[in-house]
Enzyme design. Structure first.
Site, PDB file in Angstrom:
ATOM      1  N   GLU A   1       0.820  -1.221   0.000  1.00  0.00           N
ATOM      2  CA  GLU A   1       0.000   0.000   0.000  1.00  0.00           C
ATOM      3  C   GLU A   1       0.847   1.260   0.000  1.00  0.00           C
ATOM      4  OE1 GLU A   1      -2.550   0.513   3.411  1.00  0.00           O
ATOM      5  OE2 GLU A   1      -3.445   2.326   2.560  1.00  0.00           O
TER       6      GLU A   1
ATOM      7  N   ASP B   1      -0.726  -4.876   3.172  1.00  0.00           N
ATOM      8  CA  ASP B   1      -1.215  -3.678   3.859  1.00  0.00           C
ATOM      9  C   ASP B   1      -0.592  -3.699   5.248  1.00  0.00           C
ATOM     10  OD1 ASP B   1      -4.503  -2.137   4.296  1.00  0.00           O
ATOM     11  OD2 ASP B   1      -2.521  -1.635   5.110  1.00  0.00           O
TER      12      ASP B   1
ATOM     13  N   ILE C   1      -0.630  -1.639   7.834  1.00  0.00           N
ATOM     14  CA  ILE C   1      -1.626  -1.363   8.879  1.00  0.00           C
ATOM     15  C   ILE C   1      -2.959  -1.128   8.172  1.00  0.00           C
ATOM     16  CG2 ILE C   1      -2.408   0.142  10.757  1.00  0.00           C
ATOM     17  CD1 ILE C   1       0.448   0.945  11.323  1.00  0.00           C
ATOM     18  N   ASP C   2      -3.867  -2.080   8.313  1.00  0.00           N
ATOM     19  CA  ASP C   2      -5.224  -1.853   7.798  1.00  0.00           C
ATOM     20  C   ASP C   2      -6.041  -1.344   8.983  1.00  0.00           C
ATOM     21  OD1 ASP C   2      -7.151  -1.874   5.742  1.00  0.00           O
ATOM     22  OD2 ASP C   2      -8.092  -3.598   6.675  1.00  0.00           O
TER      23      ASP C   2
ATOM     24  N   THR D   1      -5.669   2.433   9.673  1.00  0.00           N
ATOM     25  CA  THR D   1      -4.774   3.495  10.168  1.00  0.00           C
ATOM     26  C   THR D   1      -5.545   4.567  10.943  1.00  0.00           C
ATOM     27  OG1 THR D   1      -3.197   3.130   8.383  1.00  0.00           O
ATOM     28  CG2 THR D   1      -3.088   5.253   9.477  1.00  0.00           C
TER      29      THR D   1
ATOM     30  N   ASP E   1      -6.132  -4.464   0.867  1.00  0.00           N
ATOM     31  CA  ASP E   1      -7.056  -4.546   2.008  1.00  0.00           C
ATOM     32  C   ASP E   1      -7.741  -5.896   2.103  1.00  0.00           C
ATOM     33  OD1 ASP E   1      -7.977  -1.271   1.050  1.00  0.00           O
ATOM     34  OD2 ASP E   1      -6.868  -1.777   2.848  1.00  0.00           O
TER      35      ASP E   1
HETATM   36  O1  LIG Z   1      -5.893   2.920   4.798  1.00  0.00           O
HETATM   37  P1  LIG Z   1      -5.980   1.654   5.580  1.00  0.00           P
HETATM   38  O2  LIG Z   1      -6.031   1.906   7.035  1.00  0.00           O
HETATM   39  O3  LIG Z   1      -4.973   0.622   5.174  1.00  0.00           O
HETATM   40  O4  LIG Z   1      -7.339   0.955   5.173  1.00  0.00           O
HETATM   41  C1  LIG Z   1      -8.464   1.274   5.841  1.00  0.00           C
HETATM   42  C2  LIG Z   1      -9.657   0.589   5.303  1.00  0.00           C
HETATM   43  O5  LIG Z   1      -9.832  -0.688   5.813  1.00  0.00           O
HETATM   44  O6  LIG Z   1     -10.626   1.486   5.656  1.00  0.00           O
HETATM   45  C3  LIG Z   1     -11.497   1.699   4.614  1.00  0.00           C
HETATM   46  C4  LIG Z   1     -12.829   1.475   5.167  1.00  0.00           C
HETATM   47  O7  LIG Z   1     -13.061   2.460   6.114  1.00  0.00           O
HETATM   48  C5  LIG Z   1     -11.179   0.773   3.549  1.00  0.00           C
HETATM   49  O8  LIG Z   1     -11.347   1.388   2.328  1.00  0.00           O
HETATM   50  C6  LIG Z   1      -9.751   0.436   3.837  1.00  0.00           C
HETATM   51  O9  LIG Z   1      -9.549  -0.868   3.528  1.00  0.00           O
HETATM   52 MG   LIG Z   2      -6.120  -0.912   4.292  1.00  0.00          MG
HETATM   53 MG   LIG Z   3      -3.039   0.452   5.360  1.00  0.00          MG
END
Ligand SMILES: O=P(O)(O)OC[C@@]1(O)O[C@H](CO)[C@@H](O)[C@@H]1O
Ligand SMILES: [Mg+2]
Ligand SMILES: [Mg+2]
Length: 291
Positions: A69, A89, A91-92, A94, A219
């Site tokens: 990412e 990813d 940190i999914d 953030t 993601d």
């Molecule tokens: O940018 P990050 O943290 O890797 O992703 C955050 C996330 O899970 O949040 C969004 C849903 O709120 C999604 O579009 C994305 O996958």
């Molecule tokens: Mg993400």
């Molecule tokens: Mg992320």
């Protein structure tokens, strides 16, 4: 399948190592940067963890490719070839990480010939290691996972996200989707703030479906395999075959629930992950008519 077990075990090991960095930073003060919208955040920890994961993998598997990412955000081309490719990813969630909302995950998928061979989603604060190998079942902390098998949409709990888009078309589309699903009626809507965890909740049976428009391949590539290996179904939001690059997904306990959601949910225009970034507005976000 067994061919990639060693790679998966290595992925699990480095995910645990990376989690230590994330949890240490979770409690500390953070410098927050914006990407494509005021709700699309990145921190030095996201970048540091991705660099750490990629360098450890590259050291062990020097011929493998990467889609990360934050590497893509820094300008690297997003291209899935037939080569063994790690889709990461770091940190999914953030936004959750910045707010100390306790759901942040590391998502690592591994594809060969454009087919996902294994997926790892490590929900760090919960200490839940979700994993699946193609044809080998899905597990959380080594306990087998099975979806709810729910086939009745009116008995379903559905997970989604509002995402990072803040333009009117995206917001109107997403809130209308939620309203139309609730009106069926379904039994509830939930949002955890990380697509990877949202989706593995379907594999646990704790949710009956997840859908979203606008997320990226990193993601959901890992959690999509975890859902199907737990007996679930993963489709595009229009009911067609799932394509991790399309930025549209439905993951469900059963085909009837998936198809019912596909009848109700509408997508806003979204460029594919593998489309030329030059064609994309907002630095990688979905194009909207700006209503
Ligand atoms: O940018 P990050 O943290 O890797 O992703 C955050 C996330 O899970 O949040 C969004 C849903 O709120 C999604 O579009 C994305 O996958
Ligand atoms: Mg993400
Ligand atoms: Mg992320």
């Amino acid at each position: 399948m067994a061919e990639w077990t060693e790679c998966m075990n290595f992925g699990i090991t480095i995910a645990r190592q990376a989690s230590k960095v994330i949890l240490e930073a979770f409690r500390a003060k953070k410098d927050v940067m914006l990407k494509s919208s005021p709700a699309d955040l990145v921190t030095e920890t996201d970048q540091r963890v991705e660099k750490m994961l990629i360098s450890r993998i590259r050291e062990r598997y020097p011929t493998h490719k990467f889609i990360g990412e934050e590497s893509v955000a820094a300008g690297e081309k997003l291209e899935l070839t037939d080569s063994p490719t790690w889709i990461i990813d770091p940190i999914d969630g953030t936004v959750n990480f910045v707010h100390r909302f306790p759901f942040v995950a590391i998502s690592i998928a591994f594809a060969v010939n454009k087919q996902t061979e294994f997926g790892i989603v490590y929900s760090c604060v919960e200490d839940k290691m979700y994993r699946a190998q193609r044809g080998g079942g899905a597990f959380v902390n080594d306990v087998p996972l099975h979806t709810s098998g729910q086939e009745d949409i009116t008995k379903s709990l559905v997970v989604t996200e509002i995402g990072a888009e803040r333009d009117c078309l995206a917001l109107c589309t997403m809130t209308t989707n939620i309203m139309n699903l609730l009106a069926i009626p379904i039994q509830g809507i939930r949002a955890v703030g990380t697509a990877a965890v949202d989706m593995v909740l379907v594999a646990t049976g704790g949710a009956d479906a997840y859908y979203h428009i606008g997320m990226h391949c990193w993601d959901i590539a890992a959690s999509a395999l975890i859902v199907t290996e737990a007996g679930g179904v993963v489709l595009d939001t229009d009911g067609s075959e799932f394509d991790m690059m399309s930025r549209k997904v439905i993951a469900a306990s059963s085909m009837p629930v998936a198809k019912r959601i596909a009848q109700v949910v509408r997508a806003f225009p979204c460029t594919r992950d593998d489309e030329d970034p030059a064609r994309v507005n907002n630095g990688g976000h979905c194009i909207s008519s700006g209503l």
